[in-house]
Design a protein around this motif. Structure first.
Motif, short mmCIF file in Angstrom:
data_model
loop_
_atom_site.label_atom_id
_atom_site.label_comp_id
_atom_site.label_asym_id
_atom_site.label_seq_id
_atom_site.Cartn_x
_atom_site.Cartn_y
_atom_site.Cartn_z
N ASP A 1 0.65 -0.98 0.10
CA ASP A 1 0.26 0.17 -0.11
C ASP A 1 1.27 1.23 0.04
N ALA A 2 2.28 1.53 0.08
CA ALA A 2 2.72 2.37 -0.43
C ALA A 2 2.47 3.80 -1.14
N ARG A 3 2.72 4.19 -1.27
CA ARG A 3 2.42 5.72 -2.42
C ARG A 3 3.46 5.83 -3.56
N PRO A 4 3.53 6.38 -4.55
CA PRO A 4 4.45 5.90 -5.37
C PRO A 4 5.33 6.88 -5.23
N ALA A 5 6.15 7.10 -5.82
CA ALA A 5 7.00 7.91 -5.10
C ALA A 5 6.72 9.89 -6.36
N ARG A 6 6.44 10.81 -5.42
CA ARG A 6 6.24 11.54 -6.36
C ARG A 6 7.92 12.35 -7.34
N GLU A 7 6.81 12.78 -7.96
CA GLU A 7 7.63 13.58 -9.23
C GLU A 7 8.59 14.82 -8.79
N PRO A 8 9.66 15.17 -8.62
CA PRO A 8 10.65 16.39 -7.79
C PRO A 8 9.88 17.29 -8.46
N GLY A 9 9.93 18.50 -7.42
CA GLY A 9 9.75 19.76 -7.60
C GLY A 9 9.95 20.88 -6.73
N ARG A 10 9.26 21.71 -6.47
CA ARG A 10 9.84 22.71 -6.01
C ARG A 10 8.42 23.48 -4.93
N CYS B 1 -3.98 32.36 13.54
CA CYS B 1 -3.90 32.90 12.09
C CYS B 1 -2.09 33.22 12.07
N CYS B 2 -1.27 32.46 12.49
CA CYS B 2 0.04 32.47 11.72
C CYS B 2 0.33 31.06 11.57
N TRP B 3 1.48 31.83 10.51
CA TRP B 3 1.65 29.95 9.65
C TRP B 3 3.12 29.92 9.63
N SER B 4 2.97 28.22 9.05
CA SER B 4 4.71 27.57 9.03
C SER B 4 5.18 27.18 7.69
N VAL B 5 6.02 27.49 7.25
CA VAL B 5 6.13 26.86 5.96
C VAL B 5 7.17 26.22 5.44
N ILE B 6 6.82 25.29 4.56
CA ILE B 6 7.55 23.87 4.03
C ILE B 6 8.04 23.74 3.42
N THR B 7 9.19 24.06 3.00
CA THR B 7 9.60 23.67 1.36
C THR B 7 10.58 21.94 1.00
N GLU B 8 10.08 22.04 -0.07
CA GLU B 8 10.48 20.87 -1.22
C GLU B 8 11.62 20.53 -0.90
N MET B 9 12.57 19.77 -0.65
CA MET B 9 13.96 19.56 -1.24
C MET B 9 14.46 19.26 -2.29
N ARG B 10 15.65 18.87 -2.85
CA ARG B 10 16.26 18.21 -3.94
C ARG B 10 15.68 16.44 -3.61
N ASP B 11 15.84 15.84 -2.61
CA ASP B 11 15.79 14.71 -2.27
C ASP B 11 14.11 13.53 -2.23
N GLY B 12 13.26 14.78 -2.28
CA GLY B 12 12.06 14.62 -2.19
C GLY B 12 11.62 14.78 -0.29
N GLY B 13 12.01 16.08 0.73
CA GLY B 13 12.06 15.68 1.90
C GLY B 13 12.11 16.75 1.65
#
Length: 220
Positions: free
Chosen positions: A3-12, A183-195
């Motif tokens: 039931d593992a998810r397929p790998a996501r296409e790398p991105g930003r 009403c504050c927020w946090s931002v998480i960005t994708e890294m090159r390795d998918g992390g």
């Protein structure tokens, strides 16, 4: 069958985790949990102001907890951007069990041992919340385009724990992430390795003290 998810296409991809605006129970320091409490007048104004700021990030998708305080916060951004809001019940706040509706003082006095461990009787554990919310975020990210920007309106404890899951932090370090102000927020960005990398935390101009269902020592 796996039931593992397929790998996501790398991105930003960028994930913005946005806590709902203020409610009367926040002000009264009552544990809200899954109880459906609406925004108060201040909370509505906070949502409208934050939405104007977040619109500048040019989000491509909006997702929210269906509880009114989060759904109405998300709608403020939808009204500006024209994006539809999708809802996922796995984004609701931590089930507070016997604590829901009680003030922080009442919880300390009636449940001293449980308060010290921050485990509401009949409620969810931190690990359960982290898995539930983190899985909801992962599902949403699976559907996000490689350059997509997803804003998620949810709740203080839910977001902090879900964020910990996404970042792959071990449970013993979760309390090192402070809470989110209304009403504050946090931002998480994708890294090159998918992390994922935490780029901003509790962002917002001059946030008020954290009034939340989160651990008292995790957000002050």
């Amino acid at each position: 069958m796996s039931d593992a998810r397929p790998a996501r296409e790398p991105g930003r991809r960028r994930l913005v985790l946005w806590r709902h605006g203020q409610t009367s129970w926040n002000v009264e320091r009552r544990f809200q949990g899954k109880t459906d409490i609406p925004l108060d007048e201040t909370g509505v104004a906070q949502a409208e102001r934050a939405a104007r700021l977040l619109a500048g990030l040019r989000p491509t998708a909006l997702l929210a907890s269906p509880l009114r305080r989060a759904a109405d916060t998300a709608q403020a951004l939808a009204d500006i951007t024209g994006l539809p809001v999708r809802y996922d019940r796995d984004l609701i706040e931590r089930d507070g069990g016997a604590w829901e509706g009680l003030t922080s003082r009442e919880i300390r006095e009636r449940y001293p041992a449980e308060h010290a461990a921050w485990q509401p009787p009949g409620g969810e554990t931190s690990a359960q919340v982290a898995k539930r919310v983190g899985s909801a975020l992962e599902r949403a990210l699976d559907e996000l385009a490689p350059t997509g920007q997803l804003v998620v309106a949810s709740h203080g404890a839910a977001l902090r724990l879900g964020m910990s899951h996404i970042l792959g932090l071990p449970e013993e370090t979760w309390e090192r992430l402070g809470g989110l102000s209304n009403c504050c927020w946090s931002v998480i960005t994708e890294m090159r390795d998918g992390g994922w990398r935490l780029a901003e935390h509790n962002a917002g101009t001059l946030p008020e003290p954290v009034l939340s269902d989160d651990r008292p020592d995790a957000g002050t």
